[in-house]
Design a protein around this motif. Structure first.
Motif, PDB file in Angstrom:
ATOM      1  N   GLY A 444     122.286  31.524  42.127  1.00 56.63           N
ATOM      2  CA  GLY A 444     121.195  31.600  41.169  1.00 56.63           C
ATOM      3  C   GLY A 444     120.425  30.303  40.973  1.00 56.63           C
ATOM      4  N   ARG A 445     121.121  29.166  40.933  1.00 61.50           N
ATOM      5  CA  ARG A 445     120.429  27.888  40.730  1.00 61.50           C
ATOM      6  C   ARG A 445     119.471  27.585  41.868  1.00 61.50           C
ATOM      7  NH1 ARG A 445     124.999  23.645  38.354  1.00 61.50           N
ATOM      8  NH2 ARG A 445     125.415  24.797  36.407  1.00 61.50           N
ATOM      9  N   ARG A 446     119.905  27.893  43.074  1.00 57.07           N
ATOM     10  CA  ARG A 446     119.047  27.643  44.233  1.00 57.07           C
ATOM     11  C   ARG A 446     117.821  28.550  44.196  1.00 57.07           C
ATOM     12  NH1 ARG A 446     121.346  27.746  50.442  1.00 57.07           N
ATOM     13  NH2 ARG A 446     119.621  26.613  51.441  1.00 57.07           N
ATOM     14  N   ILE A 447     118.029  29.814  43.829  1.00 55.49           N
ATOM     15  CA  ILE A 447     116.918  30.758  43.730  1.00 55.49           C
ATOM     16  C   ILE A 447     115.959  30.325  42.626  1.00 55.49           C
ATOM     17  CG2 ILE A 447     116.282  33.134  43.163  1.00 55.49           C
ATOM     18  CD1 ILE A 447     118.901  34.035  44.470  1.00 55.49           C
ATOM     19  N   ALA A 448     116.508  29.919  41.467  1.00 54.19           N
ATOM     20  CA  ALA A 448     115.665  29.505  40.343  1.00 54.19           C
ATOM     21  C   ALA A 448     114.861  28.249  40.685  1.00 54.19           C
ATOM     22  CB  ALA A 448     116.527  29.256  39.109  1.00 54.19           C
ATOM     23  N   ASN A 449     115.503  27.303  41.382  1.00 55.00           N
ATOM     24  CA  ASN A 449     114.808  26.086  41.786  1.00 55.00           C
ATOM     25  C   ASN A 449     113.630  26.405  42.695  1.00 55.00           C
ATOM     26  OD1 ASN A 449     114.588  23.747  44.026  1.00 55.00           O
ATOM     27  ND2 ASN A 449     115.206  22.833  42.085  1.00 55.00           N
ATOM     28  N   SER A 450     113.869  27.295  43.663  1.00 56.27           N
ATOM     29  CA  SER A 450     112.793  27.691  44.570  1.00 56.27           C
ATOM     30  C   SER A 450     111.697  28.427  43.806  1.00 56.27           C
ATOM     31  CB  SER A 450     113.345  28.588  45.682  1.00 56.27           C
ATOM     32  OG  SER A 450     114.179  27.866  46.558  1.00 56.27           O
ATOM     33  N   PHE A 451     112.087  29.298  42.874  1.00 63.14           N
ATOM     34  CA  PHE A 451     111.111  30.074  42.115  1.00 63.14           C
ATOM     35  C   PHE A 451     110.143  29.172  41.349  1.00 63.14           C
ATOM     36  CE2 PHE A 451     109.698  32.076  38.194  1.00 63.14           C
ATOM     37  CZ  PHE A 451     109.112  33.247  38.670  1.00 63.14           C
ATOM     38  N   LEU A 452     110.674  28.143  40.700  1.00 61.65           N
ATOM     39  CA  LEU A 452     109.825  27.256  39.910  1.00 61.65           C
ATOM     40  C   LEU A 452     108.846  26.487  40.803  1.00 61.65           C
ATOM     41  CD1 LEU A 452     112.430  25.885  37.333  1.00 61.65           C
ATOM     42  CD2 LEU A 452     110.627  27.576  36.937  1.00 61.65           C
ATOM     43  N   ARG A 453     109.321  26.017  41.946  1.00 63.24           N
ATOM     44  CA  ARG A 453     108.436  25.307  42.881  1.00 63.24           C
ATOM     45  C   ARG A 453     107.349  26.253  43.418  1.00 63.24           C
ATOM     46  NH1 ARG A 453     111.124  20.535  45.345  1.00 63.24           N
ATOM     47  NH2 ARG A 453     113.113  20.241  44.266  1.00 63.24           N
ATOM     48  N   ILE A 454     107.769  27.462  43.775  1.00 61.24           N
ATOM     49  CA  ILE A 454     106.821  28.443  44.312  1.00 61.24           C
ATOM     50  C   ILE A 454     105.820  28.853  43.243  1.00 61.24           C
ATOM     51  CG2 ILE A 454     106.617  30.788  45.237  1.00 61.24           C
ATOM     52  CD1 ILE A 454     109.429  30.324  46.510  1.00 61.24           C
ATOM     53  N   LEU A 455     106.265  28.976  41.999  1.00 60.33           N
ATOM     54  CA  LEU A 455     105.366  29.347  40.899  1.00 60.33           C
ATOM     55  C   LEU A 455     104.276  28.298  40.710  1.00 60.33           C
ATOM     56  CD1 LEU A 455     104.658  31.228  38.547  1.00 60.33           C
ATOM     57  CD2 LEU A 455     106.273  29.915  37.132  1.00 60.33           C
ATOM     58  N   LEU A 456     104.666  27.025  40.733  1.00 62.84           N
ATOM     59  CA  LEU A 456     103.684  25.951  40.593  1.00 62.84           C
ATOM     60  C   LEU A 456     102.682  25.978  41.736  1.00 62.84           C
ATOM     61  CD1 LEU A 456     102.579  23.428  39.241  1.00 62.84           C
ATOM     62  CD2 LEU A 456     104.332  22.084  40.448  1.00 62.84           C
ATOM     63  N   ALA A 457     103.187  26.149  42.949  1.00 64.42           N
ATOM     64  CA  ALA A 457     102.290  26.210  44.107  1.00 64.42           C
ATOM     65  C   ALA A 457     101.358  27.412  44.018  1.00 64.42           C
ATOM     66  CB  ALA A 457     103.112  26.268  45.394  1.00 64.42           C
ATOM     67  N   THR A 458     101.880  28.525  43.496  1.00 61.20           N
ATOM     68  CA  THR A 458     101.078  29.748  43.379  1.00 61.20           C
ATOM     69  C   THR A 458      99.945  29.588  42.377  1.00 61.20           C
ATOM     70  OG1 THR A 458     102.945  31.166  44.007  1.00 61.20           O
ATOM     71  CG2 THR A 458     101.164  32.194  42.771  1.00 61.20           C
ATOM     72  N   VAL A 459     100.236  28.962  41.232  1.00 58.62           N
ATOM     73  CA  VAL A 459      99.204  28.750  40.210  1.00 58.62           C
ATOM     74  C   VAL A 459      98.047  27.925  40.783  1.00 58.62           C
ATOM     75  CG1 VAL A 459      98.691  27.626  38.011  1.00 58.62           C
ATOM     76  CG2 VAL A 459     100.779  28.987  38.259  1.00 58.62           C
ATOM     77  N   ILE A 460      98.376  26.848  41.484  1.00 65.04           N
ATOM     78  CA  ILE A 460      97.328  26.004  42.081  1.00 65.04           C
ATOM     79  C   ILE A 460      96.601  26.769  43.182  1.00 65.04           C
ATOM     80  CG2 ILE A 460      96.901  23.857  43.326  1.00 65.04           C
ATOM     81  CD1 ILE A 460      99.362  22.700  41.891  1.00 65.04           C
ATOM     82  N   MET A 461      97.344  27.517  43.971  1.00 68.23           N
ATOM     83  CA  MET A 461      96.761  28.299  45.066  1.00 68.23           C
ATOM     84  C   MET A 461      95.747  29.313  44.565  1.00 68.23           C
ATOM     85  SD  MET A 461      98.388  31.445  47.155  1.00 68.23           S
ATOM     86  CE  MET A 461      97.907  32.442  45.724  1.00 68.23           C
TER      87      MET A 461
END
Length: 533
Positions: A444-461
């Motif tokens: 879960g921690r690895r998935i959550a870490n990736s999710f937060l990074r991807i979310l930030l990239a998605t907002v800017i994208m």
């Protein structure tokens, strides 16, 4: 073990990439088909008749054929192939083939006879004799697709068992091309019935397209049905709860359609047009990852290798999030230009674009949870547990009816789409919590870490994508070519920014893809050098 899993993951990502490419290509042809249908028939009562008529054979096919093949037949058949037991593999394949032929031929005959009685049950159709008779005629024309679709699914299941994923993913192109040809060539004479005949011939063509690729697979047809065979019994043992679980999903769709029939004419078509766009990333990307990972997760589960199971699930979940989170944002922010470009022509006017775009936005809310649900369900099936997904699916029937009943009062057809998304979120949360407890965590921690990074990239994208489209739209105008350039320019800007942010944020899922591409380029150069030498 970790190194073995890593190497296997690299291979799986390559296979998933191939399936995604072919699936996306097929989905694009599906959208072209819908463009043609929208231009020739629009969001009209005649299209409602087609959607309702096609839903019945499609429902039975999905419940009784597709589920068994994807989640019960393939693991059993593959287990015989792994042990090089060709004799028993052939017996199981022929038994399932003959059961499909006998059962679906019988169902087709019965439904043809009782089609008027079945259609008369649906609300609203009895008030219009024209719509009622049209729905009955369309239903009878398309009923043989039950058999052809089932045989198509069986052929695809056999090919997937031999790790041949590309042909089944590409075969819908044939289906769509036949439908397009039928509508364009025959609609002037037969009207909406040309669509029914196109679907009939398209399903037959899709099945025939796959047959040549089954040659050389050490399979031969025999008219045998062995219900007492251990493999057959295993398939039936898994199939019952799987069919019931998918039946719950189809009940939810049926409830949505019944609620939509109480709204002004065309509401069923609006939801259908929107859901078809929604299914493009869901089927092409998330479905491809779940399909390719399923055999590996099943092998890990059968060996009791919980650590590898968690690693494969984590890999699949993170790759799905990396692809589907930006897809969700894109469908929500660019719903209007997407729908306008795909559908708005002929009888599909600007108001229809607004309606379908609103429904698409509401469907998009649930895109990510539904994408992850496919992987979650297959993980439970790999552990030979079909009852847990079934229990959650049964709960979803009540929740879907409740959300439909509440939201339709305030949001009309959009409320039905939003209810679907809410149900997906609840199902995802429940199954994830159960799986986490069952296997002692899901990374879960690895998935959550990736999710937060991807979310930030998605907002800017999506910010870059939307404003790029908005600027180009204002400058270029609304001709078809201008729409392609403005929407394409917005998407290109978004993807460029997403790639840059993936590098800057060191998103692991992007690095997987980039590394695999780089390794394949190196291998290609080495092979070229060997040939030259």
């Amino acid at each position: 073990m970790v190194e073995i899993v890593r190497r296997r993951a690299s291979t799986l990502l390559t296979m998933a990439g191939l399936v995604m490419a072919f699936s996306f290509f097929s989905k694009i042809f599906g959208l072209v088909r819908e463009q043609v249908l929208a231009a020739y028939f629009g969001a009209t009562s005649a299209m409602d008749a087609y959607n309702i008529a096609f839903y019945l054979p499609n429902l039975i096919r999905m419940l009784l054929a597709e589920t068994t093949l994807s989640s019960a037949f393939i693991p059993v058949f593959s287990s015989y192939l792994a042990r090089k037991d060709r004799e028993n593999a052939s017996v199981v394949a022929n038994t399932v083939t003959n059961l499909v032929i006998v059962f679906f031929t019988g169902i087709t005959v019965l439904l043809y006879i009782f089609a008027p009685n079945i259609v008369s049950i649906l609300p609203g159709l009895g008030e219009s004799p024209y719509l009622f008779n049209l729905t009955v005629s369309m239903t009878r024309i398309m009923l043989p697709t039950l058999l052809f679709m089932s045989l198509t699914g069986l052929a695809g299941g056999l090919l997937n068992s031999y790790e041949s994923f590309g042909v089944p993913a590409l075969s819908p192109v044939v289906f769509n091309l036949v439908i397009i040809s039928s509508v364009v060539g025959l609609s002037g004479r037969w009207g909406i019935l040309s669509l029914g005949f196109g679907v009939l011939l398209g399903t037959l063509g899709q099945f025939v397209f796959q047959l040549p690729f089954l040659r050389g697979k050490e399979l031969s047809y025999h008219p045998v049905i062995r219900l007492d065979h251990p493999g057959t019994r295993q398939i039936f043992a898994m199939a019952a709860p799987l069919i019931l679980a998918l039946g719950c999903v189809q009940i939810n769709i049926s409830v949505d359609k019944i609620f939509a029939l109480t709204l002004p004419g065309g509401s069923v078509a609006i939801l259908n047009f929107a859901s078809l766009i929604w299914y493009v990333p869901l089927g092409a990307f998330a479905g491809a990852i779940a399909t390719v990972l399923f055999p590996s997760i099943s092998r890990a589960a059968s060996l009791g290798d919980v650590q590898s199971l968690r690693r494969f699930f984590s890999l699949g979940a993170r790759e799905i999030i990396y692809l589907m989170l930006p897809a969700t944002a894109g469908l929500m922010a660019l719903s209007v230009p997407i729908v306008r470009l795909i559908y708005e022509r002929g009888q599909f006017d600007a108001q229809a674009t607004v309606n379908v775009a609103l429904a698409l936005l509401c469907f998009a809310v649930g895109l990510l949870p539904y994408s992850l649900l496919g992987l979650l369900n297959k993980t439970f099936y790999s552990m030979k547990d079909a009852r847990t997904p079934l229990k959650v699916a049964l709960l979803s029937i009540f929740l879907n009816f409740l959300f439909d009943w509440i939201l339709i009062r305030y949001l009309s057809f959009a409320g039905l789409a939003l209810a679907t998304s809410f149900v997906g979120f609840i199902n995802f949360i429940l199954l994830l919590a159960i799986l986490r407890r069952r296997v002692g965590g899901v990374d879960g921690r690895r998935i959550a870490n990736s999710f937060l990074r991807i979310l930030l990239a998605t907002v800017i994208m999506i910010t870059a994508a939307y404003f790029s489209w908005d600027y180009l739209d204002a400058v270029l105008g609304r001709s078809t070519g201008a729409q392609i350039l403005s929407l394409g320019g917005g998407i290109f800007a978004g993807l460029t920014i997403y790639t840059i942010m993936s590098i800057l944020l060191k998103i692991e899922e992007f690095q997987h893809i980039f590394t695999e591409i780089r390794l394949r380029m190196i291998r290609g150069k080495d092979e070229t050098k060997k040939v030259a030498d």
